[in-house]
Design a protein around this motif. Structure first.
Motif, PDB file in Angstrom:
ATOM      1  N   UNK A 214       0.861  -1.182   0.000  1.00 32.95           N
ATOM      2  CA  UNK A 214       0.000   0.000   0.000  1.00 32.95           C
ATOM      3  C   UNK A 214       0.898   1.233   0.000  1.00 32.95           C
ATOM      4  N   UNK A 215       0.793   2.023  -1.056  1.00 32.13           N
ATOM      5  CA  UNK A 215       1.622   3.217  -1.203  1.00 32.13           C
ATOM      6  C   UNK A 215       0.810   4.455  -0.844  1.00 32.13           C
TER       7      UNK A 215
ATOM      8  N   UNK B 178      -2.198   9.025   6.459  1.00 33.42           N
ATOM      9  CA  UNK B 178      -1.854   7.908   7.341  1.00 33.42           C
ATOM     10  C   UNK B 178      -3.022   7.510   8.231  1.00 33.42           C
ATOM     11  N   UNK B 179      -3.728   8.499   8.773  1.00 31.87           N
ATOM     12  CA  UNK B 179      -4.860   8.200   9.653  1.00 31.87           C
ATOM     13  C   UNK B 179      -5.982   7.491   8.888  1.00 31.87           C
ATOM     14  N   UNK B 180      -6.246   7.944   7.662  1.00 29.76           N
ATOM     15  CA  UNK B 180      -7.294   7.319   6.849  1.00 29.76           C
ATOM     16  C   UNK B 180      -6.908   5.883   6.510  1.00 29.76           C
ATOM     17  N   UNK B 181      -5.656   5.680   6.123  1.00 32.08           N
ATOM     18  CA  UNK B 181      -5.189   4.336   5.782  1.00 32.08           C
ATOM     19  C   UNK B 181      -5.273   3.410   6.994  1.00 32.08           C
ATOM     20  N   UNK B 182      -4.872   3.914   8.156  1.00 29.43           N
ATOM     21  CA  UNK B 182      -4.918   3.113   9.380  1.00 29.43           C
ATOM     22  C   UNK B 182      -6.348   2.715   9.714  1.00 29.43           C
TER      23      UNK B 182
ATOM     24  N   UNK C  26      -1.950   4.331 -14.272  1.00 28.55           N
ATOM     25  CA  UNK C  26      -2.689   3.702 -15.376  1.00 28.55           C
ATOM     26  C   UNK C  26      -1.761   2.843 -16.213  1.00 28.55           C
ATOM     27  N   UNK C  27      -0.551   3.362 -16.468  1.00 30.61           N
ATOM     28  CA  UNK C  27       0.433   2.618 -17.265  1.00 30.61           C
ATOM     29  C   UNK C  27       0.817   1.311 -16.569  1.00 30.61           C
ATOM     30  N   UNK C  28       0.946   1.366 -15.240  1.00 29.07           N
ATOM     31  CA  UNK C  28       1.330   0.183 -14.476  1.00 29.07           C
ATOM     32  C   UNK C  28       0.137  -0.711 -14.142  1.00 29.07           C
ATOM     33  N   UNK C  29      -1.063  -0.229 -14.429  1.00 26.89           N
ATOM     34  CA  UNK C  29      -2.260  -1.007 -14.123  1.00 26.89           C
ATOM     35  C   UNK C  29      -2.548  -1.094 -12.628  1.00 26.89           C
ATOM     36  N   UNK C  30      -2.205  -0.045 -11.893  1.00 26.92           N
ATOM     37  CA  UNK C  30      -2.392  -0.064 -10.441  1.00 26.92           C
ATOM     38  C   UNK C  30      -3.640   0.721 -10.033  1.00 26.92           C
ATOM     39  N   UNK C  31      -4.398   0.201  -9.084  1.00 23.98           N
ATOM     40  CA  UNK C  31      -5.553   0.958  -8.570  1.00 23.98           C
ATOM     41  C   UNK C  31      -5.077   2.173  -7.795  1.00 23.98           C
ATOM     42  N   UNK C  32      -5.750   3.305  -7.967  1.00 23.35           N
ATOM     43  CA  UNK C  32      -5.349   4.555  -7.339  1.00 23.35           C
ATOM     44  C   UNK C  32      -6.567   5.197  -6.687  1.00 23.35           C
ATOM     45  N   UNK C  33      -6.392   5.680  -5.457  1.00 19.01           N
ATOM     46  CA  UNK C  33      -7.524   6.188  -4.682  1.00 19.01           C
ATOM     47  C   UNK C  33      -7.221   7.599  -4.171  1.00 19.01           C
ATOM     48  N   UNK C  34      -7.949   8.626  -4.678  1.00 18.66           N
ATOM     49  CA  UNK C  34      -7.814   9.978  -4.139  1.00 18.66           C
ATOM     50  C   UNK C  34      -8.691  10.100  -2.892  1.00 18.66           C
ATOM     51  N   UNK C  35      -8.123   9.880  -1.716  1.00 21.50           N
ATOM     52  CA  UNK C  35      -8.920   9.602  -0.527  1.00 21.50           C
ATOM     53  C   UNK C  35      -9.772  10.769  -0.042  1.00 21.50           C
ATOM     54  N   UNK C  36      -9.427  12.015  -0.411  1.00 20.92           N
ATOM     55  CA  UNK C  36     -10.205  13.153   0.074  1.00 20.92           C
ATOM     56  C   UNK C  36     -11.188  13.716  -0.944  1.00 20.92           C
TER      57      UNK C  36
END
Length: 280
Positions: free
Chosen positions: A6-7, A18-22, A79-89
């Motif tokens: 998880x990046x 960090x707080x949201x991820x936790x 997108x190029x790497x095919x990775x899911x990306x989440x704009x958390x706010x």
């Protein structure tokens, strides 16, 4: 269960991220997650270096970025790497934009502006660190909260958590053989809170602590009868002084702190009400 990378990327300090991820990870018990934290990403060159690391450890990408160009480049890379990306706010900001009828200010770290509250929090952290484990009892009257409890009852981590919320906290270990200074029993300004825990749980925590220090795990420090008497001694002290008590046996640091904050708000309200009544 496979390991997940998880990046977490932010163009500010990344505290919010960090707080949201936790909080999100707490919903997945036993999950093996390797967190990679990338704060202060404010240039495309910096982002490009990080993307090399992400490509080597592909996984889910959480981000908070307000700079449109850096954000677009991150999205393109993912997108190029095919990775899911989440704009958390995004959902929260979009909802507020709609409700308030104004556009958000695109400035990294805006929520961490160095205002009076920021400096008060820094002051609280300094005070709390300087008054850990019974140190500096002469200044306890300046504290907002004083935590009392036997050894390994989560006093220090709870104090630090509360300090990060802006409360000046001191803590004192309750030891049968060494009574606390008399000043503890005459405090007027701070709220004194007793922390307690189940003796069997306390024995387990202490034994693990000794093992982590490569010390013999069979000493009086972890003797079940002795520990039970310690806890009983502390609870009697709390009751004799009419201090509120928080049982931390099954509570996380965050949960115990929330309960303490509620007690403090009630305590402060009562004290302020009494002060107003006296002036009428």
């Amino acid at each position: 269960m496979p390991r997940l990378h998880l990046h977490l990327l932010s163009d500010s300090t990344g505290e919010t991220l960090e707080m949201i991820a936790k909080a999100a990870l707490a919903q997945f018990e036993g999950a093996e997650v390797m967190r990679h934290f990338w704060p202060m990403v404010r240039s495309q060159q910096h982002l490009d270096r990080i993307m090399g690391e992400i490509a080597s450890n592909p996984g889910v990408v959480f981000f908070t970025m307000v700079n449109a160009e850096t954000r677009t480049r991150l999205e393109e890379h993912c997108r190029t790497l095919g990775l899911p990306i989440v704009p958390v706010l995004d959902s929260a900001v979009d909802a507020l934009e709609s409700a308030l009828g104004q556009h958000p200010k695109a400035r990294p770290g805006r929520q961490h502006a160095m205002d009076d509250a920021y400096f008060a929090r820094v002051d609280a952290i300094h005070f709390t660190i300087a008054h850990d484990d019974g140190v500096g009892w002469e200044d306890w009257e300046e504290a907002d909260i004083v935590l009392a409890g036997v050894s390994r009852s989560s006093k220090t981590p709870t104090s630090i958590y509360l300090a990060n919320r802006g409360y000046k906290v001191a803590n004192i270990p309750i030891v049968v053989e060494s009574p606390p200074p008399p000043a503890l029993f005459g405090l007027k300004h701070p709220l004194v809170v007793g922390l307690t825990t189940a003796p069997e749980r306390l024995v387990q925590v202490r034994r693990n602590r000794l093992l982590s220090l490569n010390q013999a795990p069979e000493t009086a420090y972890v003797d079940e009868d002795r520990v039970a008497k310690e806890v009983q001694y502390a609870r009697r002290m709390f009751a004799d002084n009419d201090w509120p008590v928080i049982d931390v046996t099954r509570r996380s640091i965050e949960e115990a702190s929330a309960a303490i904050i509620n007690l403090y708000n009630t305590f402060r309200g009562i004290r302020e009400g009494a002060g107003q009544g006296g002036g009428a």
